[in-house]
Design an enzyme around this catalytic site. Structure first.
Site, PDB file in Angstrom:
ATOM      1  N   ASN A 142      -5.905  14.625   6.624  1.00 26.02           N
ATOM      2  CA  ASN A 142      -4.868  14.914   5.639  1.00 26.02           C
ATOM      3  C   ASN A 142      -4.188  16.233   5.989  1.00 26.02           C
ATOM      4  O   ASN A 142      -4.623  17.299   5.581  1.00 26.02           O
ATOM      5  CB  ASN A 142      -5.490  14.976   4.235  1.00 26.02           C
ATOM      6  CG  ASN A 142      -4.433  15.038   3.150  1.00 26.02           C
ATOM      7  OD1 ASN A 142      -3.234  15.086   3.435  1.00 26.02           O
ATOM      8  ND2 ASN A 142      -4.873  15.033   1.901  1.00 26.02           N
ATOM      9  N   ASN A 147       1.942  15.278   0.121  1.00 23.61           N
ATOM     10  CA  ASN A 147       2.499  13.921   0.133  1.00 23.61           C
ATOM     11  C   ASN A 147       1.481  12.855  -0.279  1.00 23.61           C
ATOM     12  O   ASN A 147       1.743  11.656  -0.151  1.00 23.61           O
ATOM     13  CB  ASN A 147       3.110  13.592   1.507  1.00 23.61           C
ATOM     14  CG  ASN A 147       2.056  13.549   2.613  1.00 23.61           C
ATOM     15  OD1 ASN A 147       0.853  13.531   2.345  1.00 23.61           O
ATOM     16  ND2 ASN A 147       2.505  13.516   3.851  1.00 23.61           N
ATOM     17  N   ASP A 148       0.315  13.274  -0.767  1.00 21.09           N
ATOM     18  CA  ASP A 148      -0.710  12.280  -1.133  1.00 21.09           C
ATOM     19  C   ASP A 148      -0.195  11.342  -2.226  1.00 21.09           C
ATOM     20  O   ASP A 148      -0.427  10.144  -2.196  1.00 21.09           O
ATOM     21  CB  ASP A 148      -1.994  12.972  -1.608  1.00 21.09           C
ATOM     22  CG  ASP A 148      -2.678  13.739  -0.484  1.00 21.09           C
ATOM     23  OD1 ASP A 148      -2.113  13.781   0.633  1.00 21.09           O
ATOM     24  OD2 ASP A 148      -3.760  14.310  -0.730  1.00 21.09           O
ATOM     25  N   ASP A 334      -0.355  -7.740  15.427  1.00 19.12           N
ATOM     26  CA  ASP A 334      -1.379  -8.210  14.486  1.00 19.12           C
ATOM     27  C   ASP A 334      -1.354  -9.732  14.341  1.00 19.12           C
ATOM     28  O   ASP A 334      -0.302 -10.356  14.448  1.00 19.12           O
ATOM     29  CB  ASP A 334      -1.090  -7.558  13.127  1.00 19.12           C
ATOM     30  CG  ASP A 334      -2.140  -7.861  12.092  1.00 19.12           C
ATOM     31  OD1 ASP A 334      -3.306  -7.500  12.321  1.00 19.12           O
ATOM     32  OD2 ASP A 334      -1.803  -8.460  11.050  1.00 19.12           O
ATOM     33  N   GLU A 363      -3.433  -9.506  18.984  1.00 19.42           N
ATOM     34  CA  GLU A 363      -4.734  -9.731  18.364  1.00 19.42           C
ATOM     35  C   GLU A 363      -4.934 -11.235  18.211  1.00 19.42           C
ATOM     36  O   GLU A 363      -4.450 -11.839  17.265  1.00 19.42           O
ATOM     37  CB  GLU A 363      -4.811  -9.048  16.989  1.00 19.42           C
ATOM     38  CG  GLU A 363      -6.175  -9.186  16.338  1.00 19.42           C
ATOM     39  CD  GLU A 363      -6.157  -9.159  14.809  1.00 19.42           C
ATOM     40  OE1 GLU A 363      -7.208  -8.898  14.216  1.00 19.42           O
ATOM     41  OE2 GLU A 363      -5.092  -9.432  14.199  1.00 19.42           O
TER      42      GLU A 363
END
Ligand code: CA
Length: 621
Positions: A142, A147-148, A334, A363
């Site tokens: 962090n 900006n959390d 993905d 993947e």
């Protein structure tokens, strides 16, 4: 606040205020991609324009070298698709796009057309010379607690919740580039950073709600571009994780789909069967195939229909936009087999046409070499399908590495599993372009699969970093991160120690690490930094000997250089009889243990401690 201003400025380029005759703003229009470049091989560009009732207007473009070839409408009046042709003479600038209604220009949009960076088309993708470090940005560090929580983003931070947002961000990655460089990895694959404005589980990034913006809790687009520049300046590569199979259920497409068949839909929520083998199974039933390809990954992950030609173009341009804008060195795609395979082949070709030396890994979570190889470019598939995908993930080797060291050696168990997987490499058009790994964000940490046995972890790492392919390491392996009783996804993606100011242990600085953690991290640093310059490992010939009594020996050789690797999968020390390996050892005068630097002159019978690996650089007179 500074960040808010940055993102506002960005939006100025994207948002068009349509203006009535009286000069009053009426509607907003969004154009994607938000900008483009001159000088691509493909002269065509399709703009997706989104705005209330926009299909009732007549778009007009007056810019030298650009022709508006076609305007396409769908049943949704809020969308227009503009097909542009960019002649080879077109020069960079702001392209003015006007929208007329009843003879008036009701809207105007300035579309930035930029100049490509010199050499951009020749960028070289990641290769077996690299070691990829996979991290999850919310869980790594962090760097910016401010900006959390961000206004307008529904999920707020809760570090106590394994499935919640923990606050890690792009600055956290950027702050620790020196650490990564020192560790000896050469490329960073971050799980998706694009906006996931979802009520919950938004931390993982696979529920994208905006394909052209970094999630504001992780940073801004400019922060991501700066991260790429900083990594490059430190000799590290950046790989972007892309998701085309599904988006997040809060994506604006869900409430207002651009076209009638934008999503694969069923009368009621229908889940995929998650069986990727169905995609290549010559005997698959229509029922299973439909469920696999069109079923939804989860209720909050609507399944996108890449057979829609507008969506197909959207994702091709999306990938090229991010490669060009950020200067990417690779893409990890993905849930590859869940997407329409003809679309994916078209996408791969389109990207590689613009960037012929680029690399993309898909993947394809299938567990036998036969099933995996189907997805690799130029695989001689009997159905004639060519995926054009350069690299695939070696899930077969992952299984072997997870099981092999936990078993007693037998006819088909123990290290024979590793031998057995490698012995099937004849099915791969390019076995060096397999991504090898021992764990990632979707599985238990390797240490947990080995009952906490660090010796197994060291053997697995020694193998991973000396066998063929492109090794990938999961963040925190160096700090002995493991998964305990809690087998939830959130726990497989726990916080990196030291990534948060309140952490008592800091694996970035070494503060508070146990002796075991320090030893493993030193082991990895030594091995990774050694590997960086070992062409013999990157592209040398691999020769292995059948495992006997739990001893698995292989060699990598390139020109005059030879490396010998011995794995001892026994609970006791073993001495190697060199006569079996005479074809490699006969002229050897000395050998150096890569891990300790110890030199053996006239190496004869070599002793290897219980459950360990020995990596020797052989020297000849
Ligand atoms: Ca943060």
């Amino acid at each position: 606040m500074r960040r808010k201003k940055l993102s506002l400025r960005l939006w100025v380029g994207l948002i068009l205020l349509s203006v009535t005759a009286t000069g009053q703003p009426q509607t907003t229009v969004k154009v994607e991609p938000p900008s483009w470049w001159t000088g691509f091989r493909n002269p065509s560009l399709q703009l997706m324009v989104y705005g209330k009732g926009i299909s009732g207007t007549i778009p007009v473009i007056n810019y030298p070298g650009i022709t508006l070839e076609k305007v396409e409408k769908t049943s949704n009046p809020d969308y227009l698709f503009l097909d542009l042709f960019l002649s080879s003479s077109v020069t960079p600038g702001d392209v003015s796009i006007g929208f007329l209604a009843d003879g008036d220009t009701v809207a105007r949009f300035l579309f930035p057309l930029k100049e490509r960076k010199p050499g951009s088309a020749n960028r070289k993708g990641f290769s077996p010379a690299d070691v990829i470090y996979l991290l999850m940005p919310d869980r790594f560090a962090n760097g910016d607690p401010s900006n959390d929580a961000v206004t307008g983003m529904s999920e707020k931070p809760d570090r106590r919740d394994p499935g919640g947002r923990h606050g890690g961000d792009i600055k956290g990655i950027a702050d620790h580039i020196g650490y990564l460089q020192n560790l000896g990895i050469t490329a960073v694959w971050s799980t998706p950073l694009l906006e996931n404005n979802m009520k919950k589980y938004s931390y993982h990034g696979y529920a994208i709600t905006d394909y052209y913006h970094i999630d504001s809790r992780l940073g801004s687009n400019d922060d991501y571009f700066a991260l790429a520049d900083q990594l490059h300046a430190s000799g590290l590569r950046l790989i972007m994780d892309m998701v085309f199979n599904h988006c997040g259920s809060n994506h604006p497409w869900v409430s207002d789909p651009p076209d009638t068949n934008w999503f694969n839909e069923f009368p009621a929520f229908t889940r995929t069967n998650y069986r990727s083998a169905v995609a290549t199974d010559p005997y698959a039933s229509g029922y299973d195939f439909t469920l696999f390809r069109k079923g939804w990954f989860d209720e909050h992950l609507p399944d996108l229909n890449q057979r829609n030609p507008f969506l197909a173009k959207y994702f091709i341009q999306h990938a090229i936009w991010w490669i060009e804008a950020a200067g990417l060195d690779g893409i990890r795609l993905d849930t590859y087999p869940y997407c329409d395979k003809d679309f994916m082949a078209e996408w791969d070709q389109a990207v590689l046409t613009e960037y012929p030396s680029f690399n993309i890994v898909g993947e394809c979570w299938v567990t036998t070499p036969g099933s995996i190889s189907y997805w690799q470019k130029d695989s001689p598939n009997t159905d004639g399908f060519n995926s054009h995908l350069p690299a695939v993930i070696d899930f077969a080797m992952y299984d072997a590495l997870r099981l092999g060291f936990m078993e007693n050696e037998g006819w088909s168990t123990g290290t024979l599993r590793l031998y057995d997987i490698l012995s099937q490499d004849f099915v791969y058009p390019d076995p060096d372009n397999l991504l090898v790994f021992i764990d990632n964000h979707d599985v238990d940490r390797y240490l947990a699969t080995q009952g906490g046995n660090v010796r197994h972890l060291k053997m697995a790492l020694a193998f991973l970093l000396t066998t063929r392919g492109i090794p990938q390491i999961y963040y925190g392996t160096e700090a002995l991160m493991t998964t305990g009783e809690d087998k939830s996804d959130g726990n497989k993606r726990a916080d990196f120690p030291g990534g948060w100011p309140s952490d008592s242990v800091n694996a970035f600085t070494g503060k508070g690490l146990t002796a075991d953690q320090q030893e493993l991290s030193a082991y990895m640093r030594r091995l990774l930094n050694w590997r960086k310059n070992q062409e013999v490992i990157h592209r040398g010939k691999l020769t292995h000997f059948l495992p006997v009594e739990g001893i698995y020996v292989y060699f990598r050789s390139l020109e005059t250089k030879t490396v010998m690797v011995v794995l001892n999968n026994n609970p006791a020390e073993k001495t190697i009889d060199p006569t079996r390996y005479d074809e490699f050892l006969r002229d050897v005068t000395s050998a150096v243990d890569v891990m300790t630097g110890k030199r053996f002159n006239n190496p004869g019978h070599i002793t290897v401690p219980a459950e360990s690996a020995l990596i020797l650089e052989l020297e000849k007179q």
